[in-house]
Design an enzyme around this catalytic site. Sequence first.
Site: not given
Length: 386
Positions: A123, A198, A235
Amino acid sequence: MAQENDSFTTVEKSLHEHLPAEEKSEVLRILYGKPSPPLTIPQSAIDLAQERNFELASYTLKSLAATEQTRLPRLVRIGAIQNQILLPTDKPVVEQREALFKRISDIIEVAAQCGCNIVCMQEAWNMPFAFCTREKYPWSEFAESAEDGPTTVMLQELAKKYNMVVLSSILERDESDVLWNTTVVISNTGRYLGKSRKNHIPRVGDFNESTYYMEGDTGHPVFDTQFGRIGINICYGRHHPLNWLMFGVNGAEIVFNPSATVGNLSEPMWGIEARNAAIANSYYTVPINRVGTETFKNEFTSGDGKPAHNDFGHFYGSTYVASPDGTRTPGLSRTLDGLLVTEVDLNLCRQVKDKWGFRMTQRLDMYAKELAEAVKPGYKPPVIKG
């Protein structure tokens, strides 16, 4: 950069060094599934990794899949890269970015020598992980276009040169100056293929990133590449089972999890979540975590009453690959830059679906109906009191 716990490099190393010989194979079977034999790679790649000072580990999981009569093996080599930032965080933005460009280019060259078909970085690999400081400058200056920013352009050249799909996690700035945490997908022809933003923003400890970028609006896209159907769960999304689920529903065969997470916060969860997702959704997962301790000039607080500090803690690496049958590779180092090369047979995805029947038994209709009710105002759970 500074490191913590640098005497403890990997769990696997400790197990191999301290387990009694008569128990070792059985303990490793229970903890890691079937064996992950070493994958033969060129000596030139091994030498170059040593010269450039990063760990190179390689495994083959192709034997997990049975030989079929109607389909040829679908062998794919996955490259997962974890790295530290190179320069102090108060160095000029362009210098920091260019140093990381050089570092990742050097590692991708070795990945190409190892025959990798797909490569993914951690990330926000091309910048310090500054979101949690809540300072906007100079960190916002790292944000760039997903379609034609400098990072994408640089990686397009490498993707085409090495005939390799490249996944690049960046801080994206769109045309309206809205920021997003985004993974760019570049095809092996060098063409920009698309992006995945995300979905879930952490609000825990230092990692309160909602002041920095928006929650994703791309849903759960799956990219049908020459080397398989790929999803990206960025993540914090790994803590949400439904996030993993939807990539499976949409047909993913490999789901990458580019991450940046520290030891005191999440390390006991790290080996569980992505591996569980691989099992539950009958696809391969590739969790990738950055390494090192990143220090910032100005102190910041977590809003938890603890003293202000200049770093988040130790990013512990430990990148690995998990397969649909629950087998997983050993992890990369907790402290070193590294490239993990893993050979897989994508035929295993369907074979595991046939064996366990999770897709046939998951009852999506039932959950869709119940979730549709649960999100309505005034919803009352069907709790039956004794």
